[in-house]
Each structure stands twice: as structure tokens, then as C-alpha cells.
Design an enzyme around this catalytic site. Structure first.
Site, mmCIF file in Angstrom:
data_model
loop_
_atom_site.group_PDB
_atom_site.id
_atom_site.type_symbol
_atom_site.label_atom_id
_atom_site.label_comp_id
_atom_site.label_asym_id
_atom_site.label_seq_id
_atom_site.Cartn_x
_atom_site.Cartn_y
_atom_site.Cartn_z
ATOM 1 N N CYS A 429 -9.034 24.086 -6.257
ATOM 2 C CA CYS A 429 -7.435 25.176 -5.734
ATOM 3 C C CYS A 429 -7.321 25.879 -6.789
ATOM 4 C CB CYS A 429 -6.581 23.854 -4.990
ATOM 5 S SG CYS A 429 -6.857 22.368 -4.025
ATOM 6 N N GLU A 431 -6.972 25.899 -10.341
ATOM 7 C CA GLU A 431 -7.866 24.833 -11.522
ATOM 8 C C GLU A 431 -8.356 25.596 -12.420
ATOM 9 O OE1 GLU A 431 -6.653 23.112 -8.177
ATOM 10 O OE2 GLU A 431 -9.181 22.265 -8.884
#
Length: 785
Positions: A429, A431
Site C-alpha cells: 500500500c 510501505e
């Protein structure tokens, strides 16, 4: 889009995802017959057995070849990690949304071969057998989730190794590392030997996997009557004979080399999240530049190859979950995320001509997979940002946008070298990681508002009446807001201690029982150390806990401080009673809490100061704690769809939210709480110290009218640049009206192609659960800048 790519894309979109038991049966067969092998050799042998005996598929029109299963849209299972029950299969096959076709043959195989061998012996079974009662209580209460009870450690992005070296080159490095082993003074020499031998076996297996594709292509070419297709099949065979055994020689081979590596990594284990090529534009550009300069490749041919490559990602539905998660999991997306732009190792802009071609491919393909993002630096040209935003405002959620300079700062704070930080980026997502050099493992989501709820009930979960926390004091006796926050800090520490104790056990279970030798040989320092990816082999090893709903938590604390202690508009006893009965008979109180509380997302210092306190508390309890692999625990803030699940187990909250409703997503304000426009949102979000995280996720929703024309595009670009000047990490957009979404809810048959940004991924709106659809509709709709 060429006719070939259009046909491949249409076939991918039309195919129904289905469950294949081929991998599970082959792994089980090997485990039954393998005899006494060390865990690394067992895993390498299982991979070799699968790749040698699994079905090979080359479809009509394809130029990039290889599938995860026997044909496109097939999802394998991984019973050594989590073993599906027959009831799971029934749920997956019959559910209305995000279903997987499960054949009668697959059911028989699962019942007769897979379940008898793996039930009680999968990694998921081992994990739950080893967890202490306090861990299970908190897990069942919805304090946190655990990623690795259904997916293996992963979240890995490839560096540039496969573009410069073939697997035969890596095998030579393995041989050199084996030759250096010291069996006299190194007590781990045998362990290292087994790991290195396993890497060697795995490399041979993947080379053989490519050769099998070459053999099939040659047979197909011999039987092909069309001269043009025959030449393509012969070229495919030549490519597969060369890569990934050797370093790629041209653009086509570079794409195919990565794809064979990608398939092999996700066949070895079902890594969370999938696997990603990282800075694809930077990796491929030398091949693109050389091939176009020497006349062996045109821009149109490169675009067609990239289109074929994009279809391959979309052909890979994520392996489905088990148990209750099988019923709740709501996406086929496997979270591969391609980075574009960013910085080069020397600090200059990474944007190149191929970057813009890839953006054109993203635009024309309009596929859920792979996800894509812009890595935007202050050095990035404005043309790059605006081309990305032109795609964004078409309303299907891609690409998301990251602050490349902040990503570098985050990685430097964590101790990476400047070169490794610049070569890093983001995956999954949002990171952050050092690409090709780091295992940055997501361990699970953490429910911040639930911890506050437990605190306000002195350690008891009001949903079940069970004491799962520590006694932090009767809230009725708290005389100051400071006492409330102090109690929350103690409760937070209690649950984080439980979470980390469990994670440290899980890390050792994977290190000892499920090494990943093929993935390991691709990640820097694993070969030199003779250590596995799951056991501290990579150069950097980080373990993340993801904070969920800091927005909701902030608003709850703001409501308590403002109404109970500062204004004294309501007593603590009155507040707790209203929460206990879910505001039944207390609607006036609920509206006061909802409408008259200083809330995060409005550039109000009162609320934003509390956000900083929440951030600091979570950070200080986690950051720097050692994991078992020579690395440390760190924090990030994202929720994917877990804010919906966490909301379903969290009662009414002091911000005026009713019981069981979704919490705030990512670091976004609570749905409808931000009322002063997007500039106020980014100023509030920037109060969080993003540099101390490994990633944060900010959603914004605009009506299409607001972003129309050159002025709308410029305003979007200015908003993004402004947020990043304030040191924000990430921002992404939905460009759609709530009215359109409600219409799609009511008449899904008319809106099958409607795509929205959910969290760190996009999905078809009509495939989402009703709860998630409603949550997206409820997000604040910005009608102006």
C-alpha cells in the site's frame, strides 16, 4: 493499444478466477516422499518438484509467458502455510462477490490428499498452538491482526540484480560462499551450508522452469502455420533459453527475466504482499535506450511488450484466505506496486523517457493489477506529476503519489546508506523499504480506538465482558485529561508487549520451518551470509506494526478533553453511559460530540496536538524494539480495509461514532469529520512526523468537476506539492461523486466497470462489500480547493 494487447486484456478481464490444487498436490507429494532433509533443502526440493511437474501454459498472442497456475486467473493454495477446509471451498465458490471457482475435482483432492496430510501441521496451526492465551484474547477481541497466520513473510521488492546477473552468476556466488565456510570455528557452518545448497537447487529449478517454456514454444512453433506467429514463438523460445539463466540482453528479455523470477518467488511461498519489480522504469531504461538507438526496438513495440507484461499481473488473483477471513476478504488484488520516477543512486531525478511510456501503458490498460505509483521528488519535472494526475482524474484510483524525498529521509533515519535509500521506494500500500536489500515484514494491524475503549472500561472488553487488558483505573475517578491519556499509554504498552512477544515466536517458526531459499538468493547479503530471507539474511530487517485509525482515536480523545474536562458540558459518567447504550436515548449528546468537537483534519491546533500525542505514544512503544533477525520494530499507518473490520468489533466511541461502524482509514480524517477543505486536511496530516514512520496513507475524494481542465489539474498538482513540502509521505485520490457511488450500489449491473481507490489499491466498486462501499461513500467529498 494494439489488437494483440486488447485481446489479451479482454481475455484477462473475462476469465473467472479459479482455485487450482496443482501446486498443493505436488508440494504434498514431495513432502510425503522426501525423507529426512533440512528445512532449506526440503523447501528447495519442493519448489523444484513443483516447477518440474506443473502445467506449462503459453497462450495465443502472448509475448511474455508464464502463469502462476495451469492457465490465466488460476490461484494456487499453500497448505503448508494455511490449509483450507471444505467449508472454506464452499464459501469461496458460492459467495456473491470475489468468488473463486472450485471444481469437484479440487474438492476431492483437498479432502483426500491435502487435508489428511496438512491439517494440524500447517504454519497457521503451529502459530495458534504456540500463542499464549493473552495473545489469543487480544487477537479475538480485534486489538490486532496477524498477517503471517495466512501469508508468509514477504513484502519484498526486487532490486536490479536480475537485470545485471543471471541465475548462473548467482550460482557462482553461492559456490564461492560455500567454499568460504569454516566448519572449525563457525558453529553455524552446517546451517549455512544447507541454506546455500538449497539456493543452488532453487536456481536450477527456476532455470529448468524457463527451459520448459522454451520447449513448449518450440513445439508450438513447429506446429504453427502462420509465419508471423511461428517467428514469435521461436523468439519466445530463444528468450526462455537465455533468461533467467543469463543476464538479459535486450528489453524483451529483461521483462521475461523478471517475470520468471516473479512467478518463482510467489510459487515458492505466498508472500505478503506478492512481489514487485520496484523501479521498473529505471531498471528497463538502459535496455530501452540501447534497443531503440540500435533500431532493434521501436517505442510502439516496447509499449506492446509492456502491455503484455501488464496483463500478466492481472492474470494473478491473490490466493484466497481461510476460516472467517475467507468469507470477509474482499479483493483479488495481490498488491504488486510498480514505482515510477523517484531518484537515482546519485541523487538525480529518476524520470526518463521510459517513465512516460509506462504512464501511457497504465493509462490505456486501466487494470487493477499491477498497482502503480509516482515517486515524486522536488527534482521531478512538473510534466511527470501532471501526466500522472491526468490519469488520476479519470477516476479509477491509479497511480497513487509518494514523496520520494520523504521516503529517502525515512530510510536514512532507519540506518540505511544514502545509496540504498535512494534506490528504495514503496510497495504494497504505502510501505517504505530498501529495494532488493531488505526484509520489511508487516506483522499486522493495530486497533488504536479499541485500546481506548478497553481503557475506558478499565481493562474489560465491553463487547464480550471479558477482561483482556490491565486495570488502568476507574475512568469515573479520573480528574484530568492527562490521567486519561496516561491510562491509555499503559494499556497501549500492555497490548503492544503481547503483540511483539507473539511476533518474535512467529519469526522463529518461519525461520526454522519455512525458509525461502530462492527469494533469499535475490536479496542482497543472503548469499554472503549464508542466511535465509526469513532468518536475518538481508542487509536490513524491519518488522512493522500498522497503526489503524489515528483519526478516530484523536477525535475521541479530543471529545473527552474538550467536553468532559475543559468545557465540562458532560460528565465522564454520562459519557460512558451514552457509549454503553450506543447513544440510544442520548442523540443530543451524540450530535454534540459529533458536531461540536475540535476534530482532526480541520487544521485546528486543539485536535492536531492530540494527534501528535497519539502518534508519539504509538511510536515510542514500538520503535527500536529488537526483532529476532538482527533488526528492529517500526511503525507505519495504513488500514487497507481493516478499519471496517476493526469498526465491527468496536463499540460506540466518544467522537459520536455509533457502535460497529467503520473507523477512520489510514491517516485520513474520520468520514465526514473534515469540513474545511483539502488544504486543512493536509496541514493536519502534516502534524504527524512522517519521517519517523515506514509509511502513511492519506485518502482524498474529489468531485470530477473540481479537477476539470488545466486549472483543475494545476490545483491538484499544487495540493500534492504543498503536502510534500510539509513532509507528507503519500496521497491518493478518488475522483467520483457520492451520487454516482449510490447509483452503482442500487444498480450494479450498470456500473460493472466503476473502479475506486479503496486503500493502497483500487478495485471494482460493485465487488466491494456493502460496508466498504458505504465507508467510501461516507468519505468527505471535496468540492473545492
Amino acid at each position: 493499444m494494439t489488437e494483440r494487447v486488447a485481446r489479451l486484456r479482454n481475455c484477462s478481464l473475462a476469465a473467472r478466477p479459479w482455485l487450482t490444487l496443482e501446486r498443493a498436490a505436488l508440494v504434498t507429494e514431495f513432502y510425503r516422499e522426501a525423507g529426512p532433509l533440512s528445512p532449506p533443502m526440503l523447501r528447495a526440493g519442493a519448489l523444484a518438484h513443483v516447477l518440474e511437474h506443473r502445467t506449462i501454459y503459453i497462450g495465443a498472442d502472448e509475448l511474455i509467458v508464464g502463469e502462476r497456475g495451469p492457465r490465466p486467473k488460476s490461484a494456487p493454495t499453500y497448505p503448508e502455510i494455511c490449509c483450507h477446509s471444505l467449508a472454506d471451498f464452499e464459501v469461496l465458490n458460492s459467495r456473491e462477490k470475489i468468488s473463486y471457482c472450485v471444481t469437484d475435482e479440487a474438492r476431492r483432492t483437498q479432502e483426500e490428499k491435502i487435508i489428511p496430510y496438512w491439517q494440524g501441521h500447517s504454519m497457521r496451526d503451529r502459530i495458534f498452538a504456540e500463542m499464549e492465551p493473552a495473545w489469543k484474547d487480544a487477537y479475538e477481541a480485534g486489538i490486532y491482526t496477524e498477517f503471517m497466520e495466512q501469508r508468509s513473510p514477504g513484502h519484498t521488492v526486487l532490486g536490479d540484480v536480475v537485470y545485471h546477473k543471471g541465475l548462473l552468476d548467482l550460482k557462482r556466488e553461492v559456490a564461492e560462499s560455500l567454499a568460504r565456510l569454516d566448519f572449525f570455528d563457525d558453529p553455524l557452518a552446517w546451517d549455512k551450508q544447507q541454506e546455500l545448497k538449497a539456493m543452488d537447487v532453487a536456481a536450477d529449478a527456476v532455470i529448468r522452469f524457463a527451459e520448459r517454456h522454451a520447449e513448449m514454444a518450440e513445439k508450438m512453433a513447429a506446429a504453427e502455420s502462420d509465419a508471423e506467429r511461428r517467428a514469435e514463438l521461436e523468439k519466445i523460445a530463444d528468450v526462455c533459453r537465455h533468461v533467467p539463466a543469463h543476464a538479459p540482453r535486450d528489453f524483451w528479455e529483461a521483462l521475461q527475466a523478471y517475470w520468471f523470477v516473479h512467478l518463482s518467488v510467489i510459487t515458492e511461498q505466498n508472500t505478503w504482499d506478492s512481489f514487485s519489480p520496484g523501479h521498473l522504469d529505471q531498471h528497463l531504461y538502459p535496455f530501452y535506450e540501447r534497443d531503440t538507438d540500435n533500431g532493434t526496438l521501436t517505442r510502439d513495440q516496447a509499449q506492446e511488450l509492456l502491455g503484455c507484461f501488464w496483463v500478466k499481473f492481472n492474470n494473478q488473483p491473490a490466493p484466497p484466505k481461510v476460516g472467517v477471513t475467507a468469507a470477509e476478504s474482499g479483493t483479488y488484488t495481490d498488491f504488486c506496486n510498480i514505482n515510477n520516477g523517484g531518484l537515482k543512486a546519485d541523487g538525480s531525478s529518476g524520470v526518463n523517457d521510459l517513465t512516460y511510456l509506462i504512464l501511457d501503458v497504465i493509462d490505456e490498460m486501466r487494470l487493477l493489477q499491477p498497482s502503480s505509483n509516482l515517486q515524486l521528488s522536488k527534482k521531478s519535472p512538473e510534466r511527470f506529476l501532471k501526466r500522472g494526475l491526468e490519469i488520476v482524474r479519470k477516476g479509477w484510483g491509479q497511480p497513487s503519489i509518494f514523496n520520494a524525498d520523504m521516503v529517502v529521509e525515512e530510510l536514512l533515519r532507519q540506518g540505511k546508506s544514502i545509496e540504498d535509500a535512494r534506490a528504495g521506494g514503496t510497495s504494497g500500500c504505502v510501505e517504505t523499504g530498501a529495494f532488493g536489500k531488505e526484509a520489511y515484514i508487516l506483522t499486522g494491524y493495530f486497533n488504536l480506538p479499541k485500546v481506548l475503549e478497553i481503557t475506558l472500561n478499565n481493562g474489560v472488553d465491553p463487547r464480550t465482558g471479558k477482561r483482556i487488558g490491565i486495570e488502568t483505573g476507574d475512568p469515573l475517578e479520573f480528574r484530568t485529561y492527562g490521567e486519561v491519556f496516561g491510562a491509555l499509554r499503559r494499556q497501549l504498552r500492555h497490548f503492544i508487549d503481547i503483540k511483539i512477544r507473539g511476533n518474535n515466536v512467529i519469526e522463529r517458526l518461519y525461520a526454522r520451518n519455512l525458509p525461502a531459499p530462492f527469494l533469499s538468493m535475490l536479496v542482497s547479503d543472503c548469499i554472503a551470509k549464508g542466511k535465509d530471507y526469513n532468518d536475518g539474511g538481508p542487509r536490513y530487517n524491519s518488522s512493522y506494526i500498522m497503526g489503524v485509525a489515528p483519526g478516530t482515536c484523536t477525535d475521541c480523545l479530543s471529545a473527552i478533553r474538550y467536553h468532559v474536562f475543559d468545557r465540562k458540558a458532560i460528565s465522564m459518567a454520562e459519557l460512558l453511559e451514552a457509549l454503553r447504550v450506543n447513544f440510544e436515548g442520548h442523540e443530543k449528546t451524540r450530535l454534540m460530540l459529533w458536531n461540536r468537537t475540535p476534530k482532526y483534519g480541520n487544521d485546528e491546533d486543539y485536535a492536531d496536538t492530540i494527534l501528535e500525542q497519539v502518534f508519539d505514544a504509538f511510536f515510542e512503544e514500538i520503535n527500536g524494539r529488537p526483532n529476532t533477525k538482527g533488526g528492529t520494530y517500526r511503525v507505519n499507518y495504513l488500514s487497507t480495509t481493516c478499519h471496517v473490520y476493526f469498526g465491527s468489533v468496536t463499540g460506540a466511541t466518544p467522537d459520536g461514532r455509533k457502535a460497529w461502524e467503520p473507523l477512520s482509514d489510514g491517516i485520513s480524517p474520520a468520514q465526514g469529520a473534515d469540513r474545511r477543505g483539502p488544504t486543512a486536511v493536509i496541514k493536519s496530516a502534516a502534524r504527524m512526523d512522517h519521517a519517523r514512520t515506514g509509511g502513511t496513507l492519506l485518502n482524498q475524494k474529489f468531485t470530477p468537476r473540481v479537477v476539470e481542465g488545466e486549472e483543475g489539474l494545476s490545483n491538484m498538482a499544487h495540493l500534492v506539492r504543498s503536502y510534500f513540502k510539509l513532509d507528507g509521505h503519500h496521497i491518493q485520490f478518488n475522483v467520483v461523486t457520492a451520487e454516482t457511488l449510490r447509483e452503482a450500489q442500487a444498480h450494479p449491473e450498470k456500473h460493472r466497470d466503476l473502479i475506486v481507490r479503496v486503500a493502497g489499491y483500487s478495485d471494482y466498486f460493485c465487488d466491494l462489500t456493502a460496508a466498504l462501499q458505504n465507508e467510501i461513500i461516507a468519505r468527505t467529498e471535496q468540492v473545492d480547493f
